[in-house]
Scaffold this active site. Structure first.
Site, PDB file in Angstrom:
ATOM      1  N   HIS A 127       0.831  -1.201   0.000  1.00 21.66           N
ATOM      2  CA  HIS A 127       0.000   0.000   0.000  1.00 21.66           C
ATOM      3  C   HIS A 127       0.865   1.250   0.000  1.00 21.66           C
ATOM      4  O   HIS A 127       1.254   1.741   1.067  1.00 21.66           O
ATOM      5  CB  HIS A 127      -0.907  -0.004   1.228  1.00 21.66           C
ATOM      6  CG  HIS A 127      -1.822  -1.192   1.299  1.00 21.66           C
ATOM      7  ND1 HIS A 127      -1.379  -2.461   1.611  1.00 21.66           N
ATOM      8  CD2 HIS A 127      -3.154  -1.307   1.071  1.00 21.66           C
ATOM      9  CE1 HIS A 127      -2.407  -3.302   1.589  1.00 21.66           C
ATOM     10  NE2 HIS A 127      -3.485  -2.649   1.263  1.00 21.66           N
ATOM     11  N   HIS A 167      -2.195  -1.189   7.154  1.00 23.62           N
ATOM     12  CA  HIS A 167      -1.821  -1.432   5.759  1.00 23.62           C
ATOM     13  C   HIS A 167      -0.698  -0.501   5.328  1.00 23.62           C
ATOM     14  O   HIS A 167      -0.012  -0.770   4.352  1.00 23.62           O
ATOM     15  CB  HIS A 167      -3.034  -1.296   4.840  1.00 23.62           C
ATOM     16  CG  HIS A 167      -3.750   0.009   4.992  1.00 23.62           C
ATOM     17  ND1 HIS A 167      -4.694   0.243   5.961  1.00 23.62           N
ATOM     18  CD2 HIS A 167      -3.648   1.176   4.299  1.00 23.62           C
ATOM     19  CE1 HIS A 167      -5.148   1.486   5.862  1.00 23.62           C
ATOM     20  NE2 HIS A 167      -4.529   2.073   4.861  1.00 23.62           N
ATOM     21  N   HIS A 197     -29.212 -15.689  23.442  1.00 18.96           N
ATOM     22  CA  HIS A 197     -28.309 -15.588  24.594  1.00 18.96           C
ATOM     23  C   HIS A 197     -27.683 -16.935  24.959  1.00 18.96           C
ATOM     24  O   HIS A 197     -26.932 -16.999  25.928  1.00 18.96           O
ATOM     25  CB  HIS A 197     -29.053 -15.010  25.796  1.00 18.96           C
ATOM     26  CG  HIS A 197     -29.310 -13.534  25.687  1.00 18.96           C
ATOM     27  ND1 HIS A 197     -29.944 -12.969  24.599  1.00 18.96           N
ATOM     28  CD2 HIS A 197     -28.986 -12.495  26.510  1.00 18.96           C
ATOM     29  CE1 HIS A 197     -30.019 -11.655  24.774  1.00 18.96           C
ATOM     30  NE2 HIS A 197     -29.447 -11.341  25.911  1.00 18.96           N
ATOM     31  N   ASP A 217      -9.411   6.735   7.702  1.00 20.21           N
ATOM     32  CA  ASP A 217     -10.857   6.734   7.450  1.00 20.21           C
ATOM     33  C   ASP A 217     -11.469   5.381   7.808  1.00 20.21           C
ATOM     34  O   ASP A 217     -12.506   5.303   8.452  1.00 20.21           O
ATOM     35  CB  ASP A 217     -11.133   6.993   5.961  1.00 20.21           C
ATOM     36  CG  ASP A 217     -10.634   8.348   5.499  1.00 20.21           C
ATOM     37  OD1 ASP A 217     -11.010   9.369   6.091  1.00 20.21           O
ATOM     38  OD2 ASP A 217      -9.842   8.379   4.534  1.00 20.21           O
ATOM     39  N   GLU A 232     -18.257  -4.884  23.511  1.00 16.31           N
ATOM     40  CA  GLU A 232     -17.432  -6.071  23.661  1.00 16.31           C
ATOM     41  C   GLU A 232     -16.150  -5.984  22.826  1.00 16.31           C
ATOM     42  O   GLU A 232     -15.084  -6.446  23.258  1.00 16.31           O
ATOM     43  CB  GLU A 232     -18.213  -7.331  23.252  1.00 16.31           C
ATOM     44  CG  GLU A 232     -19.428  -7.634  24.134  1.00 16.31           C
ATOM     45  CD  GLU A 232     -20.657  -6.823  23.769  1.00 16.31           C
ATOM     46  OE1 GLU A 232     -20.624  -6.105  22.742  1.00 16.31           O
ATOM     47  OE2 GLU A 232     -21.661  -6.901  24.504  1.00 16.31           O
ATOM     48  N   HIS A 271      -4.068   3.168  -3.445  1.00 14.50           N
ATOM     49  CA  HIS A 271      -4.246   2.619  -2.104  1.00 14.50           C
ATOM     50  C   HIS A 271      -3.530   1.291  -1.872  1.00 14.50           C
ATOM     51  O   HIS A 271      -2.674   1.202  -1.006  1.00 14.50           O
ATOM     52  CB  HIS A 271      -5.732   2.444  -1.783  1.00 14.50           C
ATOM     53  CG  HIS A 271      -5.970   1.719  -0.495  1.00 14.50           C
ATOM     54  ND1 HIS A 271      -6.013   2.359   0.717  1.00 14.50           N
ATOM     55  CD2 HIS A 271      -6.114   0.391  -0.215  1.00 14.50           C
ATOM     56  CE1 HIS A 271      -6.177   1.468   1.677  1.00 14.50           C
ATOM     57  NE2 HIS A 271      -6.257   0.272   1.133  1.00 14.50           N
ATOM     58  N   ASP A 295     -33.557 -16.564  28.676  1.00 16.00           N
ATOM     59  CA  ASP A 295     -33.179 -15.523  27.716  1.00 16.00           C
ATOM     60  C   ASP A 295     -33.245 -16.024  26.273  1.00 16.00           C
ATOM     61  O   ASP A 295     -33.287 -15.216  25.332  1.00 16.00           O
ATOM     62  CB  ASP A 295     -31.780 -14.977  28.029  1.00 16.00           C
ATOM     63  CG  ASP A 295     -31.819 -13.849  29.063  1.00 16.00           C
ATOM     64  OD1 ASP A 295     -32.925 -13.313  29.309  1.00 16.00           O
ATOM     65  OD2 ASP A 295     -30.768 -13.526  29.622  1.00 16.00           O
ATOM     66  N   ARG A 350     -23.766 -20.212  34.197  1.00 16.07           N
ATOM     67  CA  ARG A 350     -24.707 -19.382  34.952  1.00 16.07           C
ATOM     68  C   ARG A 350     -25.235 -20.177  36.149  1.00 16.07           C
ATOM     69  O   ARG A 350     -25.412 -19.628  37.223  1.00 16.07           O
ATOM     70  CB  ARG A 350     -25.892 -19.013  34.041  1.00 16.07           C
ATOM     71  CG  ARG A 350     -26.960 -18.263  34.786  1.00 16.07           C
ATOM     72  CD  ARG A 350     -28.265 -18.126  33.984  1.00 16.07           C
ATOM     73  NE  ARG A 350     -29.227 -17.344  34.755  1.00 16.07           N
ATOM     74  CZ  ARG A 350     -30.536 -17.433  34.641  1.00 16.07           C
ATOM     75  NH1 ARG A 350     -31.071 -18.244  33.762  1.00 16.07           N
ATOM     76  NH2 ARG A 350     -31.331 -16.686  35.386  1.00 16.07           N
TER      77      ARG A 350
END
Lengths: 666, 666
Positions: free
Chosen positions: A27, A67, A472, A156, A410, A261, A468, A518
């Protein structure tokens, strides 16, 4: 801006172009446009010393736009890192130190593996958290031994990725004032002008996050860049984004075009570029003497900074022996002596408990012994049980706090955890439900690729989640995590295995996933069950067949070990001797000697695996004669025990299948 | 705001509370706070008819904050959907139509499966794209047969997730004026006040994306909500976000506290809530007569709207028979008659080509025959070869365009593709590099769970990517995608298999992943190789052993089929008869009859699989006696062929292993 500056910038440009031309791959556009901002940052601000790339108080620099690696390699070369021109000439070749994208641990001076966009941005946030935290804990008046910036060049593409939003919003909330990002705003992405897909007002967006936003209208204006970075450094309450309007492929015939690019300019355009920038057009990998001399001077400045820090550390050590010892242990990545004594042992008479609860107890038991433990959850702390009691939340007013509030983010959490681990001094963890590890998966992959010592606490690890429902309830996640090379996936079967899982996660190199329940599970009696030795081998005989050699072996992981134990009871009443094996880590078990594996799973007895997830991938353990009981469909919403029952994960179903396996054998 | 309005809002609240109390599980806080905005939207604006939940021109409503499912079920019940009170009483129970989170296809009137935050937001963007596109193509002056809004209720958590950034930025760029989102700004998430992790100025952020931002200061102020939604509908050039300041757990003793978020209020607090809101405190699942009467009136309004549309369609059909027929075919989810004739057949003499290139050719060959095909790439169109030639980019000035420019936003792309499929009338596809499917994984999972007919084109499918290095080389991805129940993963071995892969993806229900090469591959001669029949069975004999029964069977997928073919040649020269089997879809192959599988993989001959990915999961195919050659590590940066060679994916290595397998057998 001096002639030497121009020469240096153009050297960076041409070294980048030459690398890409030589490799016929890479690149060139980004380096041509971003060389000025990179140069100003490295030349005027970046505190680093190539003689010790791991010097703890160096500034961190991340090329989030990975890159543009050729630019980073050009910088590392010019600024004295162990990256000779020969390596630049081997750009993107087998065994070189100049791979297609920067790889941590592979290239000296590369702080993070980048390429998948957005993550470098988010890892930097983790590094800035680590710096702020260590500074708050260990600096003393007159002794600022932790005091550095975290810089990045972002593109970007980085800012389009969701990770940049999550991490920027978090950084704004946390007021990470020593985070300084240069945004290489070249308005071109692979498909063409960014207007095709990206018309947002980036500055306004970052102001909304609570960042200081600075603007440089001309990406070749070195003094303007210098002044903006200076202003960014001076703002200590907010992170700063310096928006630099640059020109992709600057100076080349493909300037401001997507064509520059991601592929070589081609010999002709490369020559034209050199001509346009006043470069000897036949020169290749050319470094003018003035440039070498200029950069050597900068290297000397860096060496002086490191020496000053060494002296400061000595003074600090003398004045504050206890905290300095702690800090140095942490920065060396060592665990305090005797920390394992803090690991709790659980007794069956304490009652059944979920492995997520046991994990919370272990974490809190270890937190005093291991001050480097620091982490948090993606807005699920009460459920993942990952709060360290007695510690404040990490924030700008409490940077000493060890509890991180990542928000429902997350991916940024995973990347920030990686960043904290890369920074050093922190043993970070991040937590969410197992099913939502999908959101963090790109960061889990990078953790494995980089080998960061990070712990991912993923609770609610099966259809046992219950009400759930399928959104889930993980079913494919254990397999899909095990598929990632170098990611240690541990699924403990009780509280004591959970303690061992934490022990392994903290002792061994590389990242670990803990898959935790759980629902409550009985606790094994460590006097009767060889949890300590067995866990280390990834799988072990938990409960021997009663009354002789096993006729059948039941293998389980996590909560299903208990289902297997119950099945063993049923089979026993039918006069069938069944052994139960716990396999908390299938990869470690498969890596044991064949002798050990045959001892645990004797070929004479058929083997039945039960795990509340997809069955694929267990055939390696059970062989042609065995069978696997699992969940090859999505789950359903209902109380957890009912879901287990409806989907056939019951002691009765296991006993029945085991008996039929035996019958088939006869 | 009338007494009836108050009564309706409180009925929604109490039905939600009662569902959660009865189930002893669920989220009462969100419904208590968001009931007013949901009521105003459904009562005053939402165009829908419970008698035909799939009526094509209905407004779409997505509860992106899917944990508030009880509120949605209460709405569906009151507004006449086939969801009787008995189902509400079975909230979160096995087999009920009221699962823990809204499930598309499972509950009438649920437009999308939600729960994993951020994705409902992004799916709505896909729906709005679909609406704008179909309206542009098929509406005629005086005949607006496609004309509806897409609404959603989104939460703090939705807006923290990166998906919301990606999708909002995209929606702003695309100027999706008929997208109206209500932001339930209750300032509370699971861990506590959102200030812990989320202090951004959401309004300013969305203005930066180019959205209209409207504010309602009091979430109980029905006229203010009504006026804001009205203003949102009136703005047709920009999407609108209505920020409604609400109170989680409104009216309950746990109001404005995280304690009301994710667990039942408890009997006492539930009674207190009813008292506070003037509700009979001993009533459970109580629907006052006035409420039923009021909602029935609204249902009648909906029925009239649908009838008006039916009449309009008749007029449209009479005036514009050709486009109306096309539109109706599309809305019915049917493919135009004879579309398969447009599928190209490739000839070996056309020269080797990458399967990504073949895919591009197939896509373009089909685009005229199947106008519903529409999609794009996450800023990799030139590489994924997914551009439809001759069609403009979809934009506010060219809504008829079929090429979508998703930007570097894989997750939003995946979710938007799902949203387009859910909307109907579109056969959408989304493309990126296989390694970056990790970013989109949460959307792939929902695609599989919902069964959307969507095509995910993932190119650069192995270490064959070469120079870009391990960050860009998938190794674990094929297995991790195969692990997702219901996701069809196809890895064609040449251009003709690629055409068959597209054929299968478009003919069959549910989502498909196409894993395609970067590098060129020879083209099979369809006169000699049974590609057409074989592909359908997931695996087939591509090349019979020369000179008799196979002594060994070489199984490959994708590009490795050619490596296996070359190994067959080597083995032949050593006098070993080897058969080559192509397995473009291992799940379909494993689902074939045992007889067929034994025919393809005769038990008499050992089987060797070669695939440039992790080896786990292939033991089901090769059995104990076979072996698997794969890549159980991350790749490396170098020209693709060199990476193959260094990592042992070569014809020579396969031939050697095959010979040693045979020797071991003897």
């Amino acid at each position: 801006m001096t002639d030497a500056d121009t020469l240096c910038v153009n050297t960076l440009r041409m070294l980048s172009v030459d690398q890409v031309e030589r490799a016929k791959s890479g690149h060139p556009g980004m380096p041509l446009g971003a060389a000025p901002m990179a140069y100003v940052l490295w030349d005027r601000f970046l505190k680093h010393d190539p003689a010790d790339p791991a010097w703890p108080d160096r500034d961190r620099f991340i090329l989030s736009a990975g890159h543009g690696s050729a630019l980073l390699y050009a910088l590392l070369h010019l600024y004295g890192y162990d990256l000779p021109l020969e390596e630049l000439k081997r750009f993107r070749q087998w065994g070189s130190r100049t791979p297609g994208h920067p790889e941590y641990g592979h290239v000296p001076g590369v702080e993070a593996t980048t390429g998948p966009l957005g993550q470098g941005f988010a890892m930097g946030v983790g590094m800035a958290i680590a710096e702020a935290h260590l500074a708050a804990l260990y600096n003393r008046p007159g002794h600022r031994v932790v005091d550095h910036f975290t810089y990045a060049i972002v593109s970007d593409g980085d800012l389009m990725e969701g990770a940049s939003h999550e991490a920027a919003s978090l950084a704004g909330t946390l007021g990470l004032g020593k985070l300084v990002y240069l945004y290489d705003a070249n308005r071109i992405s692979i498909e063409g002008p960014t207007d095709l897909a990206f018309t947002e007002d980036v500055g306004r967006r970052f102001e909304a996050y609570g960042w200081q936003v600075l603007r440089v209208e001309d990406g070749n204006d070195l003094p303007a860049i210098e002044s903006a970075i200076g202003a960014a450094r001076n703002e200590r309450r907010r992170p700063s984004l310096v928006i630099v309007q640059s020109h992709i492929g600057f100076g080349s015939p493909k300037q401001d075009s997507a064509a520059s690019h991601g592929e070589p300019l081609g010999a002709e355009a490369a020559r034209a570029t050199k001509r346009a920038l006043g470069w000897p057009e036949d020169a290749s990998f050319h470094v003018p003497g003035e440039v070498s001399a200029h950069c050597r001077e900068s290297v000397r400045t860096g060496a002086r900074s490191r020496e000053a820090w060494r002296v400061a550390m000595e003074a600090y050590r003398a004045a504050f022996p206890a905290p300095s010892a702690k800090l140095e242990t942490r920065l060396a990545g060592k665990l305090p002596d005797g920390w394992e004594a803090a690991l709790p042992t659980f007794r069956p008479d304490q009652g059944a408990q979920a492995t997520r609860s046991a994990s919370g107890a272990v974490l809190n038991a270890l937190s005093a012994a291991i001050p480097a433990l620091m982490g948090g959850s993606a807005d699920l702390a009460p459920s993942t049980k990952t709060l360290l009691k007695g510690s404040p939340d990490f924030s700008s007013s409490h940077p000493e706090g060890r509890n991180l509030r990542f928000g429902v983010r997350e991916l940024a959490m995973g990347a920030a955890v990686n960043g904290m681990a890369l920074h050093g001094g922190i043993l970070p963890y991040g937590a969410t439900f197992l099913v939502f590890c999908d959101f963090a998966r790109p960061a889990l992959r990078l953790a494995a690729l980089m080998g960061t010592r990070a712990v991912f606490v993923f609770t609610h690890d099966s259809i046992g989640v219950g009400e759930d429902g399928p959104t889930h309830q993980p079913v494919e996640h254990l397999l899909s995590l095990r598929a990632i090379p170098g990611l240690r996936v541990l699924r403990p079967a009780d509280a004591n295995e959970t303690a061992q899982a934490w022990r392994m996660a903290l002792r061994e190199p590389g990242p670990t996933v803990l898959a935790l329940t759980r629902q409550n599970l009985p606790v094994f009696d460590t006097d009767a069950v060889p949890v300590f030795s067995g866990f280390q081998r990834g799988g072990y005989v938990l409960c021997e067949a009663e009354g002789g050699a096993p006729q059948v072996v039941l293998v389980g992981t996590g909560s299903e070990v208990h289902t297997a134990l119950a099945a063993r009871g049923i089979l026993g009443r039918q006069g069938i001797c069944a052994r139960v094996v716990s396999v908390p880590c299938v990869e470690i078990f498969l890596a044991q000697s064949e002798a050990y594996r045959r001892e645990v799973l004797p070929p004479s007895a058929p083997c039945l695996v039960v795990e509340a997830g997809v069955t694929r991938g267990w055939r390696e353990v059970v062989g042609d004669r065995g069978c696997v009981i699992g969940v090859d469909r999505f789950g359903a919403s209902a109380p957890g025990e009912e879901v287990f029952r409806h989907l056939g994960i019951t002691a009765e179903a296991i006993a029945e299948r085991a008996a039929s396996l035996l019958a088939a054998k006869k």
